[in-house]
Design a protein around this motif. Structure first.
Motif, mmCIF file in Angstrom:
data_model
loop_
_atom_site.group_PDB
_atom_site.id
_atom_site.type_symbol
_atom_site.label_atom_id
_atom_site.label_comp_id
_atom_site.label_asym_id
_atom_site.label_seq_id
_atom_site.Cartn_x
_atom_site.Cartn_y
_atom_site.Cartn_z
ATOM 1 N N LEU A 65 102.810 63.278 33.087
ATOM 2 C CA LEU A 65 101.697 62.337 33.189
ATOM 3 C C LEU A 65 101.780 61.242 32.142
ATOM 4 O O LEU A 65 101.210 60.155 32.332
ATOM 5 C CB LEU A 65 100.368 63.078 33.051
ATOM 6 C CG LEU A 65 99.938 63.904 34.270
ATOM 7 C CD1 LEU A 65 98.781 64.821 33.912
ATOM 8 C CD2 LEU A 65 99.544 62.982 35.432
ATOM 9 N N ILE A 70 100.185 58.821 38.077
ATOM 10 C CA ILE A 70 99.503 60.036 38.528
ATOM 11 C C ILE A 70 99.883 60.380 39.956
ATOM 12 O O ILE A 70 100.048 61.557 40.304
ATOM 13 C CB ILE A 70 97.978 59.869 38.406
ATOM 14 C CG1 ILE A 70 97.565 59.805 36.932
ATOM 15 C CG2 ILE A 70 97.236 61.028 39.083
ATOM 16 C CD1 ILE A 70 96.082 59.579 36.717
ATOM 17 N N GLU A 172 94.280 66.153 35.437
ATOM 18 C CA GLU A 172 95.324 65.128 35.501
ATOM 19 C C GLU A 172 94.818 63.786 34.976
ATOM 20 O O GLU A 172 95.484 63.126 34.164
ATOM 21 C CB GLU A 172 95.805 64.958 36.940
ATOM 22 C CG GLU A 172 96.563 66.135 37.500
ATOM 23 C CD GLU A 172 96.908 65.939 38.960
ATOM 24 O OE1 GLU A 172 97.020 64.776 39.397
ATOM 25 O OE2 GLU A 172 97.061 66.942 39.683
ATOM 26 N N ARG A 176 95.236 61.377 30.908
ATOM 27 C CA ARG A 176 95.488 59.953 30.718
ATOM 28 C C ARG A 176 94.366 59.257 29.944
ATOM 29 O O ARG A 176 94.556 58.165 29.408
ATOM 30 C CB ARG A 176 95.667 59.290 32.084
ATOM 31 C CG ARG A 176 96.965 59.632 32.789
ATOM 32 C CD ARG A 176 98.124 58.808 32.272
ATOM 33 N NE ARG A 176 97.895 57.395 32.545
ATOM 34 C CZ ARG A 176 98.193 56.800 33.710
ATOM 35 N NH1 ARG A 176 98.740 57.511 34.683
ATOM 36 N NH2 ARG A 176 97.955 55.517 33.880
ATOM 37 N N GLY A 234 94.307 56.622 39.528
ATOM 38 C CA GLY A 234 95.424 56.062 38.778
ATOM 39 C C GLY A 234 95.745 54.631 39.188
ATOM 40 O O GLY A 234 95.995 53.766 38.345
#
Length: 278
Positions: A65, A70, A172, A176, A234
């Motif tokens: 990641l 993503i 996920e 980020r 993303g």
């Protein structure tokens, strides 16, 4: 991408081990959020081994990641369903049909297209509103799991799997959204709490899903939850892009990989009961 695929292998293998352990554990309360069931499953060595693989897979996922978008990581993780099917065929003595082997091949083809077309990860850090939204989604996952526990087994397994996938999707995105790792930055960042709550809720729901239905039914719901939503976040909010002129190939690769994984949802696992009785 190598780390993302390694993560998929870890998660896919862990799913089978944890499913066998969850089925061997004493039945829980029937709720989709049942911590006692998780504690009973932890007495099974297979579940502990699965957690170890999950831990390794999570480390590989974080590395991935931090390097690729993503949507690429999510599609690679969708391959965990193909791994689940192959490992289940070995450990649970279930035969894969030619159609199911073809679906495994389709997943691999989709991932190859993604590897060719994926660009660099986005550089946008994400807003405070997005961090709070991830925390809200994590709370919603817990509530949805409690409601899904009252459904019949098969739809319950699918809904619980989807909820677990959504929780993993929160993880996920949250990875980020965590920029600094100093104590002060971690304590004040809502994404940290979203990561912890989303991941914990996902494990609770997935364990219940494994006890309520087939491994692949639960994992199919998980694939949907952890791929589509995070990929959109993303691209729209974090600036993930593709290689110049290859956006269409990325869309095709993502769709093919996820479609192939979902096709494996038809894969039955009648051998689970046989394995438990042996």
């Amino acid at each position: 991408m190598i780390c993302a695929l390694g993560s998929a292998v870890c998660y896919g293998t862990a799913s089978v081990l944890q499913a066998v352990a969850a089925r061997a554990a004493e039945p829980g309360t029937g709720s989709g959020v049942d911590p006692a069931l998780l504690l009973r499953a932890l007495r099974q060595w297979r579940y502990v081994a699965g957690l170890a693989l999950d831990g390794l897979g999570f480390v590989l996922q974080i590395v991935a990641l931090r390097a690729v978008p993503i949507y690429a990581v999510g599609a690679a993780l969708a391959a965990s369903l193909a791994v689940t099917a192959v490992v289940a065929a070995r450990l649970l003595r279930v035969r894969l049909s030619a159609r199911e082997w073809s679906a495994v091949g389709v997943v691999c083809a989709g991932l190859a297209l993604l590897a060719l077309s994926s660009g660099a990860e986005g550089t946008e850090g994400g807003s405070t509103a997005l961090r709070l939204a991830m925390l809200g989604v994590a709370v919603a996952v817990l509530l949805a799991g409690a409601v899904a526990g009252g459904l019949p087994d098969r739809p319950s397994a699918l809904v619980l799997g989807f909820g677990a996938g959504t929780g993993f999707g929160v993880v996920e995105v949250s990875v980020r959204l965590i920029d600094g790792v100093t104590p002060g930055e971690l304590v004040t960042n809502p994404a940290v709490y979203a990561l912890l709550l989303g991941g914990g809720a996902a494990f609770l729901l997935l364990t219940s899903a494994f006890q309520r239905g087939s491994v692949t039914t639960a994992t199919a719901g998980m694939v949907i939850g952890e791929t589509i939503g995070p990929a959109l976040v993303g691209v729209v909010w974090l600036g993930d892009r593709t290689r110049a002129g290859l956006g269409w190939l990325t869309v095709v690769g993502f769709a093919v990989a996820v479609a192939g994984a979902l096709a494996l949802a038809r894969f039955g696992e009648a051998g689970v009961e046989e394995t438990e009785g042996s």
